[in-house]
Scaffold this motif. Structure first.
Motif, PDB file in Angstrom:
ATOM      1  N   THR A  79      21.781  19.081 -55.618  1.00  0.00           N
ATOM      2  CA  THR A  79      23.022  17.961 -55.514  1.00  0.00           C
ATOM      3  C   THR A  79      23.765  17.988 -56.591  1.00  0.00           C
ATOM      4  OG1 THR A  79      21.707  16.162 -55.798  1.00  0.00           O
ATOM      5  CG2 THR A  79      22.135  16.885 -53.413  1.00  0.00           C
ATOM      6  N   ALA A  89      18.645  16.174 -53.462  1.00  0.00           N
ATOM      7  CA  ALA A  89      18.309  14.908 -52.505  1.00  0.00           C
ATOM      8  C   ALA A  89      18.609  15.526 -51.082  1.00  0.00           C
ATOM      9  CB  ALA A  89      19.812  14.020 -52.754  1.00  0.00           C
ATOM     10  N   ARG A 121      18.563   4.069 -68.325  1.00  0.00           N
ATOM     11  CA  ARG A 121      19.363   3.585 -67.182  1.00  0.00           C
ATOM     12  C   ARG A 121      20.090   2.314 -67.691  1.00  0.00           C
ATOM     13  NH1 ARG A 121      18.236   4.808 -61.713  1.00  0.00           N
ATOM     14  NH2 ARG A 121      20.097   3.574 -61.234  1.00  0.00           N
ATOM     15  N   GLU A 131      22.693   0.003 -62.634  1.00  0.00           N
ATOM     16  CA  GLU A 131      22.422   0.806 -61.610  1.00  0.00           C
ATOM     17  C   GLU A 131      23.227   2.234 -61.369  1.00  0.00           C
ATOM     18  OE1 GLU A 131      19.985   0.558 -59.853  1.00  0.00           O
ATOM     19  OE2 GLU A 131      19.346  -1.177 -61.029  1.00  0.00           O
ATOM     20  N   ALA A 132      24.240   2.234 -62.306  1.00  0.00           N
ATOM     21  CA  ALA A 132      25.415   3.159 -62.233  1.00  0.00           C
ATOM     22  C   ALA A 132      25.557   4.057 -63.444  1.00  0.00           C
ATOM     23  CB  ALA A 132      26.793   2.541 -61.748  1.00  0.00           C
ATOM     24  N   ASP A 176      22.443  10.413 -58.582  1.00  0.00           N
ATOM     25  CA  ASP A 176      21.160  10.268 -57.819  1.00  0.00           C
ATOM     26  C   ASP A 176      20.663  11.334 -57.617  1.00  0.00           C
ATOM     27  OD1 ASP A 176      21.548   7.379 -57.167  1.00  0.00           O
ATOM     28  OD2 ASP A 176      23.343   7.909 -55.701  1.00  0.00           O
ATOM     29  N   GLY A 177      19.350  11.470 -57.284  1.00  0.00           N
ATOM     30  CA  GLY A 177      18.488  12.604 -57.087  1.00  0.00           C
ATOM     31  C   GLY A 177      17.270  12.556 -57.721  1.00  0.00           C
ATOM     32  N   GLU A 178      16.424  13.590 -57.507  1.00  0.00           N
ATOM     33  CA  GLU A 178      14.932  13.539 -58.179  1.00  0.00           C
ATOM     34  C   GLU A 178      15.110  15.118 -58.727  1.00  0.00           C
ATOM     35  OE1 GLU A 178      11.713  11.681 -55.881  1.00  0.00           O
ATOM     36  OE2 GLU A 178      12.893  12.746 -54.440  1.00  0.00           O
ATOM     37  N   TRP A 227      25.442   7.757 -63.686  1.00  0.00           N
ATOM     38  CA  TRP A 227      24.038   7.797 -63.090  1.00  0.00           C
ATOM     39  C   TRP A 227      24.580   8.775 -61.965  1.00  0.00           C
ATOM     40  CZ3 TRP A 227      19.085   7.852 -63.844  1.00  0.00           C
ATOM     41  CH2 TRP A 227      18.255   7.983 -62.817  1.00  0.00           C
TER      42      TRP A 227
END
Length: 286
Positions: free
Chosen positions: A199, A194, A31, A34-35, A92-94, A90
């Motif tokens: 996603t 997500a 990472r 954050e982006a 988002d999601g798992e 980045w």
């Protein structure tokens, strides 16, 4: 990593750097703030994926129904690191563990929609299946010698007679269609969810243009019962393509089972379960 970013992308030099929680084998991912993320190949064999993804992900993304990694920067060797690398946005999601998915049948439809959208993408100038894709998208015959060696090693420990029949069926079902885009490694770790839904799809390192059979292996790796039937109906594909998909799964499971049957009972049990499922599927549909 921080020195590498500072030297080549000074605009991001002050961002925090930390490893991602779930990393892969082919690349190390960090990472950046954050982006952003930095993605670095771990060995020579994974280097061709960098330029391929940098070129093709921006072209494929507009035609796909879910997000894929965006390329924000192209790094070069430096600061003691020997390979080209990339900076991405980045997502988002798992990763798509079953417990994170609200409705497995709907998830199967969403994944089928992604695969079919990818297959409809323009293939002009796309990279033909080969060494860069670890021969995903080519004939499973590339791994014939390895598969037969595994069958011999596992004789008496799995039903090698039935397994050989699955493998022969995969080889006999030669692909003769028009080349299409394939992802090459559609697995739960490369699917992001997500709010219980698909996603994003990541890691196009083994992607290319060729036979899409390798992208159907997820039918056994992630789905079962009704969700597998739903996926099969939604993604379509002819019986020959499904026969080759069974061959791809069998090859990989035999290979890993040969290495772990006496050392890793938990992983061996997974391989044996998947082999049993693909043998039964062959006898039902083959």
């Amino acid at each position: 990593m921080k020195r590498l970013v500072a030297a080549q992308f000074p605009q991001w030099r002050d961002l925090s750097v930390r490893p991602v929680e779930v990393d892969g084998w082919d690349n190390r991912t960090y990472r950046l703030g954050e982006a952003l993320t930095a993605r670095l190949p771990t060995a020579d064999g994974y280097v061709p994926a960098v330029a391929k993804e940098n070129e093709w992900l921006p072209r494929l993304a507009p035609a796909l129904p879910v997000a894929v990694p965006s390329i924000m920067g192209e790094g070069v060797p430096g600061e003691g690191y020997p390979y080209p690398w990339s900076v991405r946005g980045w997502l988002d999601g798992e990763t798509a563990a079953r417990g994170r998915i609200d409705d497995m049948e709907q998830f199967a439809v969403s994944l089928a929609d992604f695969i079919l959208a990818l297959q409809r993408c323009d293939t002009t100038g796309g990279p033909p299946a080969g060494e860069h894709s670890w021969y995903r998208g080519a004939s499973p015959a590339y791994y014939d010698e390895e598969t037969r060696r595994c069958l011999a090693a596992l004789d008496g420990r799995v039903d090698t007679g039935r397994a050989a029949a699955v493998w022969e069926a995969a080889l006999d079902a030669e692909w003769s269609g028009e080349p299409v885009w394939f992802h090459g490694d559609i697995a739960s770790g490369n699917l992001l969810v997500a709010d219980g839904k698909l996603t994003a799809v990541i890691d196009f390192g083994t992607s290319g243009v060729g036979d899409p059979a390798c992208d159907l292996v997820i039918a056994w790796g992630m789905f079962s019962g009704d969700s597998r039937e739903t996926f099969r109906r939604a993604v379509g594909q002819d019986e020959g393509t499904w026969a080759r998909a069974r061959g791809w799964l069998l090859w990989k499971c035999l290979l890993t089972l040969t290495g772990n049957i006496d050392t890793d009972p938990e992983r061996a049990a997974v391989d044996q379960r998947l082999i049993a499922q693909v043998l039964a599927d062959h006898e039902r549909f083959g």
